[in-house]
Design a protein around this motif. Structure first.
Motif, PDB file in Angstrom:
ATOM      1  N   GLY A  11      -6.414   2.973  -8.000  1.00 46.11           N
ATOM      2  CA  GLY A  11      -7.276   1.859  -8.349  1.00 46.11           C
ATOM      3  C   GLY A  11      -8.054   1.363  -7.148  1.00 46.11           C
ATOM      4  O   GLY A  11      -8.063   1.965  -6.077  1.00 46.11           O
ATOM      5  N   GLU A  12      -8.736   0.182  -7.360  1.00 45.25           N
ATOM      6  CA  GLU A  12      -9.532  -0.374  -6.267  1.00 45.25           C
ATOM      7  C   GLU A  12      -8.647  -0.934  -5.170  1.00 45.25           C
ATOM      8  O   GLU A  12      -8.967  -0.844  -3.979  1.00 45.25           O
ATOM      9  CB  GLU A  12     -10.450  -1.485  -6.816  1.00 45.25           C
ATOM     10  N   ARG A  13      -7.508  -1.540  -5.555  1.00 41.65           N
ATOM     11  CA  ARG A  13      -6.661  -2.189  -4.557  1.00 41.65           C
ATOM     12  C   ARG A  13      -5.396  -1.408  -4.244  1.00 41.65           C
ATOM     13  O   ARG A  13      -4.881  -1.489  -3.136  1.00 41.65           O
ATOM     14  CB  ARG A  13      -6.273  -3.595  -5.048  1.00 41.65           C
ATOM     15  N   ASP A  14      -4.842  -0.704  -5.262  1.00 45.50           N
ATOM     16  CA  ASP A  14      -3.570  -0.028  -5.035  1.00 45.50           C
ATOM     17  C   ASP A  14      -3.508   1.250  -5.863  1.00 45.50           C
ATOM     18  O   ASP A  14      -4.427   1.575  -6.609  1.00 45.50           O
ATOM     19  CB  ASP A  14      -2.402  -0.959  -5.393  1.00 45.50           C
ATOM     20  N   THR A  15      -2.376   1.952  -5.715  1.00 45.51           N
ATOM     21  CA  THR A  15      -2.109   3.186  -6.451  1.00 45.51           C
ATOM     22  C   THR A  15      -0.923   2.951  -7.383  1.00 45.51           C
ATOM     23  O   THR A  15       0.119   2.435  -6.950  1.00 45.51           O
ATOM     24  CB  THR A  15      -1.792   4.340  -5.491  1.00 45.51           C
ATOM     25  N   PRO A  19       0.823  -1.213   0.000  1.00 44.33           N
ATOM     26  CA  PRO A  19       0.000   0.000   0.000  1.00 44.33           C
ATOM     27  C   PRO A  19       0.858   1.264   0.000  1.00 44.33           C
ATOM     28  O   PRO A  19       1.861   1.331   0.710  1.00 44.33           O
ATOM     29  CB  PRO A  19      -0.826  -0.132   1.278  1.00 44.33           C
TER      30      PRO A  19
END
Length: 441
Positions: free
Chosen positions: A101-105, A76
């Protein structure tokens, strides 16, 4: 590519330069995108322990193709802890974004592919992918060597640009020296010209003062002489009238003829004296127009009645047309009548057959008063000379006169805010046009 250890930073940089070269970026752009990749890769490795690096070719809204590199962190990455857009890396690429994004950058950078590069079709991209996959990754030492070579090339280019800049500065300094020399020369010439112009103006002012003094002296002379002549001339006319009177002793035929000549000559002299006085007053500015609303119809009627007696030649007809209504303008009635009387008298005097015509016409904000005749006409080269004092047109048709009527008439028209012009040809008569503003001067 996977970015997990320090060595991978060199591999990412090397692969970024190879991919940039494969898609057709110029050498400087290859170095820029490789440098940006190594900086972002080092930051992500220290911040979250690494990232996955993906190279792609995309098409933008403007139709241009871009080389895009995505670095997806393995852990993260809060945006408040890291944002590469605030550093110098953003100046090395066309775009640098943080894509959430939904899970990460994902850190995404891109560079435009030159328009003259080979078209990156799907087939071409497959060939490049295969060729890059066959290349064995180099060592850190190899990448450092490549970086040193790039640094040396950049230094050489900077040195070359510095030398060119020095040459340009020297040429510019030489040009500036030439410009300053030319400027100084022009300044000196301009100052010299200005001194000459000032001296010329001084001389012109002196000549103008002399001309004004001479004109004033002439006007005073004419006025004084005219005043001194008027009394004796009037006395001569009176004595001649007494001698010719029927109540006096009768005269012989010869005596009566001589007395008639004396009276005629005295009358001509008195007319000359009066014209000289009028001209002197006009030149000295002592005539002040009495501005009023003037109806041209009574003025034309008075001229028709007073001048009809002068049309003694049966071959010449005096025609005074009725002005179109409303025939009103702001002017001096006495001065205007004097001008028109002078022009009509000249026409009757010089016309042997035909007609002398006075007419008025309204044109916009001006009145055009024309006096035309069917006389001998005046050559074009003499159109302005007849407005000079004491000048008379030479020729067989020359009759008695002083040559002061037309100059005086033009001065009066100018005083009324108008103009007096002549149109004439030999053998086709003359037309004098008085143009006056409707609302006065």
């Amino acid at each position: 590519m996977a970015l997990r250890v320090e060595h991978d930073i060199f591999l990412v940089r090397q692969r970024g330069r190879e991919v940039a070269a494969a898609v057709g970026l110029e050498h400087q752009d290859q170095v820029r995108i490789a440098t940006a990749l190594s900086e972002v890769a080092r930051d992500l490795l220290h911040a979250v322990g690494g990232a996955d690096v993906t190279f792609a070719v995309t098409a933008a809204d403007d139709g241009r193709q871009h080389l895009r590199v995505d670095l997806a962190p393995v852990g993260p990455l809060p945006r408040e802890r890291y944002d590469p857009r605030s550093g110098a890396v953003a100046r090395l690429v066309d775009r640098l974004d943080m894509v959430v994004g939904e899970r990460d950058t994902v850190v995404r950078m891109s560079r435009r592919v030159p328009v003259n590069a080979q078209a990156l079709t799907p087939e071409r991209l497959a060939e490049l992918r295969t060729a890059l996959g066959e290349n064995a990754p180099g060592s850190a030492l190899d990448e450092l060597t490549a970086q040193n070579q790039q640094l040396i090339a950049a230094l050489d280019e900077v040195r070359s640009q510095r030398d060119e800049l020095a040459v340009l500065n020297e040429e510019l300094a030489e040009t500036n020296r030439g410009v300053m020399a030319l400027y100084n020369q022009l300044t000196e010439e301009l100052e010299e010209t200005n001194r000459g112009v000032v001296a010329l103006y001084g001389e012109l002012d002196e000549k103008s003062a002399q001309l004004r003094a001479a004109s004033e002296s002439k006007s005073r002379f004419l006025a004084n002489v005219s005043h001194e002549l008027r009394a004796p001339v009037t006395a001569i006319i009176g004595l001649g009238r007494l001698l010719a009177d029927s109540s006096s002793d009768p005269l012989t035929a010869e005596q009566a003829r001589q007395v008639g000549l004396i009276r005629s000559s005295a009358a001509d002299l008195l007319g000359l004296v009066n014209e000289l006085l009028d001209l002197a007053k006009a030149e000295s500015g002592r005539i002040e127009p009495d501005w009023a609303e003037v109806d041209l119809r009574p003025v034309f009627g008075q001229l028709r009645g007073t001048l009809r007696a002068l049309a003694t030649r049966p071959e010449v007809e005096l025609v005074v047309e009725e002005p179109p209504a409303p025939a009103v303008l702001r002017t001096d009635e006495v001065l205007l009548a004097q001008v028109l009387r002078n022009l009509l008298h000249n026409g009757l005097k010089f016309t042997e057959r035909g007609e002398v015509r006075l007419r008025a016409e309204r044109r916009g904000d001006r009145w055009q008063l024309t006096v035309s005749d069917t006389g001998p006409g005046i050559p074009a080269e003499l159109h302005e000379r007849i407005f000079e004092e004491f000048y008379q047109v030479p020729g067989k048709t020359r009759v008695g006169g002083t040559g002061l009527g037309l100059p005086y008439a033009r001065r009066l028209v100018t005083l009324l805010g108008g103009s007096l012009d002549l149109a004439s040809e030999p053998g086709r008569g003359s037309t004098f046009t008085v143009s006056l503003p409707v609302d006065g001067a």
